[in-house]
Design a protein around this motif. Structure first.
Motif, PDB file in Angstrom:
ATOM      1  N   THR A   3      21.138  75.402  58.933  1.00 20.25           N
ATOM      2  CA  THR A   3      21.075  74.573  60.128  1.00 20.25           C
ATOM      3  C   THR A   3      22.258  73.615  60.193  1.00 20.25           C
ATOM      4  O   THR A   3      23.008  73.450  59.221  1.00 20.25           O
ATOM      5  CB  THR A   3      19.773  73.751  60.151  1.00 20.25           C
ATOM      6  OG1 THR A   3      19.825  72.769  59.095  1.00 20.25           O
ATOM      7  CG2 THR A   3      18.558  74.644  59.950  1.00 20.25           C
ATOM      8  N   SER A   4      22.396  72.962  61.325  1.00 14.84           N
ATOM      9  CA  SER A   4      23.478  71.995  61.506  1.00 14.84           C
ATOM     10  C   SER A   4      23.347  70.818  60.546  1.00 14.84           C
ATOM     11  O   SER A   4      24.331  70.152  60.235  1.00 14.84           O
ATOM     12  CB  SER A   4      23.475  71.471  62.948  1.00 14.84           C
ATOM     13  OG  SER A   4      23.616  72.537  63.866  1.00 14.84           O
ATOM     14  N   THR A  51      14.274  79.084  68.454  1.00 17.51           N
ATOM     15  CA  THR A  51      14.909  78.292  69.515  1.00 17.51           C
ATOM     16  C   THR A  51      14.949  76.803  69.216  1.00 17.51           C
ATOM     17  O   THR A  51      15.696  76.066  69.860  1.00 17.51           O
ATOM     18  CB  THR A  51      14.163  78.503  70.845  1.00 17.51           C
ATOM     19  OG1 THR A  51      12.780  78.118  70.672  1.00 17.51           O
ATOM     20  CG2 THR A  51      14.221  79.955  71.279  1.00 17.51           C
ATOM     21  N   LYS A 107      16.048  75.175  66.616  1.00 18.71           N
ATOM     22  CA  LYS A 107      17.174  74.700  65.827  1.00 18.71           C
ATOM     23  C   LYS A 107      18.411  75.555  66.089  1.00 18.71           C
ATOM     24  O   LYS A 107      18.313  76.660  66.624  1.00 18.71           O
ATOM     25  CB  LYS A 107      16.848  74.742  64.320  1.00 18.71           C
ATOM     26  CG  LYS A 107      15.655  73.910  63.917  1.00 18.71           C
ATOM     27  CD  LYS A 107      15.355  74.088  62.440  1.00 18.71           C
ATOM     28  CE  LYS A 107      14.095  73.345  62.035  1.00 18.71           C
ATOM     29  NZ  LYS A 107      13.763  73.572  60.605  1.00 18.71           N
ATOM     30  N   GLU A 108      19.550  75.020  65.683  1.00 22.24           N
ATOM     31  CA  GLU A 108      20.785  75.790  65.725  1.00 22.24           C
ATOM     32  C   GLU A 108      21.160  76.188  64.298  1.00 22.24           C
ATOM     33  O   GLU A 108      20.979  75.418  63.355  1.00 22.24           O
ATOM     34  CB  GLU A 108      21.911  74.975  66.357  1.00 22.24           C
ATOM     35  CG  GLU A 108      21.706  74.711  67.845  1.00 22.24           C
ATOM     36  CD  GLU A 108      22.899  74.006  68.454  1.00 22.24           C
ATOM     37  OE1 GLU A 108      23.835  73.659  67.700  1.00 22.24           O
ATOM     38  OE2 GLU A 108      22.892  73.787  69.686  1.00 22.24           O
ATOM     39  N   TYR A 109      21.676  77.396  64.170  1.00 23.53           N
ATOM     40  CA  TYR A 109      22.074  77.923  62.867  1.00 23.53           C
ATOM     41  C   TYR A 109      23.543  78.333  62.945  1.00 23.53           C
ATOM     42  O   TYR A 109      23.855  79.481  63.255  1.00 23.53           O
ATOM     43  CB  TYR A 109      21.198  79.117  62.484  1.00 23.53           C
ATOM     44  CG  TYR A 109      19.717  78.802  62.504  1.00 23.53           C
ATOM     45  CD1 TYR A 109      19.094  78.267  61.389  1.00 23.53           C
ATOM     46  CD2 TYR A 109      18.958  79.026  63.649  1.00 23.53           C
ATOM     47  CE1 TYR A 109      17.737  77.965  61.397  1.00 23.53           C
ATOM     48  CE2 TYR A 109      17.605  78.731  63.669  1.00 23.53           C
ATOM     49  CZ  TYR A 109      17.001  78.204  62.548  1.00 23.53           C
ATOM     50  OH  TYR A 109      15.668  77.902  62.560  1.00 23.53           O
ATOM     51  N   PRO A 110      24.461  77.380  62.697  1.00 21.85           N
ATOM     52  CA  PRO A 110      25.880  77.704  62.848  1.00 21.85           C
ATOM     53  C   PRO A 110      26.390  78.705  61.818  1.00 21.85           C
ATOM     54  O   PRO A 110      27.369  79.395  62.073  1.00 21.85           O
ATOM     55  CB  PRO A 110      26.569  76.348  62.670  1.00 21.85           C
ATOM     56  CG  PRO A 110      25.588  75.496  61.929  1.00 21.85           C
ATOM     57  CD  PRO A 110      24.244  75.973  62.358  1.00 21.85           C
ATOM     58  N   THR A 145      21.102  81.693  68.562  1.00 18.99           N
ATOM     59  CA  THR A 145      22.270  81.578  69.435  1.00 18.99           C
ATOM     60  C   THR A 145      23.532  81.951  68.662  1.00 18.99           C
ATOM     61  O   THR A 145      23.494  82.231  67.471  1.00 18.99           O
ATOM     62  CB  THR A 145      22.389  80.146  69.967  1.00 18.99           C
ATOM     63  OG1 THR A 145      22.416  79.223  68.865  1.00 18.99           O
ATOM     64  CG2 THR A 145      21.199  79.814  70.860  1.00 18.99           C
TER      65      THR A 145
END
Length: 389
Positions: free
Chosen positions: A191-192, A157, A159-162, A225
């Motif tokens: 990661t972003s 949660t 970090k974002e993993y596009p 996400t």
């Protein structure tokens, strides 16, 4: 308890050691073993185990002090036991100097061999100079499992993993007195900021839609996400699982696998120009340029019936194979294929080849988790991000 003996080819093992990047895992193992050996030494010096009462006690425990210790695999930090009188002194450092290479080999075997209690017991006995119980070794090695378990279940949660890549490999495991094939699912995220991380792994019965959905749901439960793009090969069950678990996320068909599938249907000789035109499709940076390159290839081979199957495969998978082109050109080379994940799989495979058949699921989980944890930590320590992010 049943013992499993695995034959190790020493030359192959030593070659793997020299090519390996498992120092961090080996150092963790070494620290755990040496800490436990020193604890056992203090128990014997005092004449009583921890939390036990006895009138024959020789001394009282007085905590620990930290000590950095240099070994052939790098610096490790140890917790050296103390007693109230100060008379206790461990013999481990003197003995370790004589057995450094033997223990290093044993530690490597622990990683590649699923941890054979008998073999580890023999090496530790050489270091300590006296016998140790099997339960001591088993309990020591079990302390590694929580680290790998925590790594495999950690929260995602923060970090974002596009961009996410997923792939599967197969291993052999002994189960109910039979050798069975198991699928290993691995997910790699970016990661972003352009840093890679191993998001998770799982040992499953087979590569099916149901098992893939379970794996993706596990990642979502831990906090993954909606990615902007998921890259994989074209396994039918995986494609369905991605659509159902991440609806709305574009799926990128790995261009390396896709090209390989097409080339396998082409004539073997005198096709250098055709192969060049085919590869040019995936060297473009916009959807329009990719479509133009595809049309040039088809026009060039259209009159040759030997390319009918190649054209059919290209047309069928083309749109899924150019999803990368909707993203900035600086990021495209990192997301159009699963090459990075394939290289990670090969690191696992090199160790797995030594084992050949895992004695049980736990040993497979331990080996694969150790390799992936080592690479994940290397990613974490890297100060270089992917250029273009």
């Amino acid at each position: 308890m049943t013992q499993f003996n695995i034959t190790i080819d020493l030359e192959e093992l030593l070659e793997d050691i020299s090519m390996s990047n498992l120092n961090e895992v080996s150092k963790q193992m070494l620290a755990i073993i040496l800490n436990n050996v020193m604890e056992e030494e203090r128990n014997q010096f005092m004449g009583v185990d921890e939390y036990k009462r006895s009138n024959l006690r020789n001394d009282y425990r007085n905590g620990y002090y930290n000590r950095e210790y240099m070994t052939s695999i790098g610096k490790i930090e140890l917790k050296v036991p103390r007693t109230r009188s100060g008379e206790f002194s461990t013999r481990i450092f003197e003995k370790w100097q004589r057995q450094d290479q033997s223990l290093l080999l044993a530690l490597t075997e622990m990683v590649v061999n699923g941890v054979s209690t008998r073999k580890v017991t023999n090496i530790v006995e050489q270091i300590v100079g006296e016998s140790v119980s099997k339960s001591f070794i088993s309990n020591t090695m079990k302390r590694l499992d929580p680290e790998i378990e925590a790594f495999s279940k950690r929260s995602l949660t923060q970090k974002e993993y596009p961009f996410v890549s997923v792939d599967a490999m197969y291993i052999k495991v002994r189960e109910n007195h039979q050798v069975v094939s198991k699928a290993v699912y691995i997910a790699l995220g970016t990661t972003s900021e352009g840093f890679r991380e191993v998001l998770g792994f799982q040992v499953a019965n087979e590569e099916s839609e149901m098992d893939w959905r379970e794996f993706l749901r596990m990642l979502k439960t831990r906090g993954l996400t909606q990615p902007e793009l998921i890259t994989s090969d074209s396994h039918i069950g995986l494609k369905k699982a991605i659509r159902k678990e991440f609806p709305g996320t574009p799926w990128q068909r790995c261009t390396v696998h896709f090209l390989r599938n097409i080339i396998q249907t082409m004539p073997k000789k005198n096709t250098s120009e055709e192969r060049f035109l085919l590869r040019q499709i995936f060297h473009t940076s916009t959807p329009q340029h990719a479509r133009e390159a595809k049309d040039r290839f088809i026009q060039y081979v259209a009159d040759n019936p030997r390319y009918n199957k190649s054209i059919e495969i290209l047309e069928e998978g083309f749109e899924d194979s150019i999803q990368y082109s909707i993203f900035p050109a600086s990021r495209q080379r990192y997301i159009k294929s699963t090459n990075t994940l394939e290289r990670l799989n090969e690191e696992v495979r090199r160790r797995e080849r030594v084992v050949r058949i895992f004695p049980n699921i736990d040993s497979a989980f331990r080996l694969i988790g150790a390799v992936l944890l080592d690479h994940h930590e290397a990613y974490q320590k890297s100060t270089r991000h992917l250029s273009g992010f």
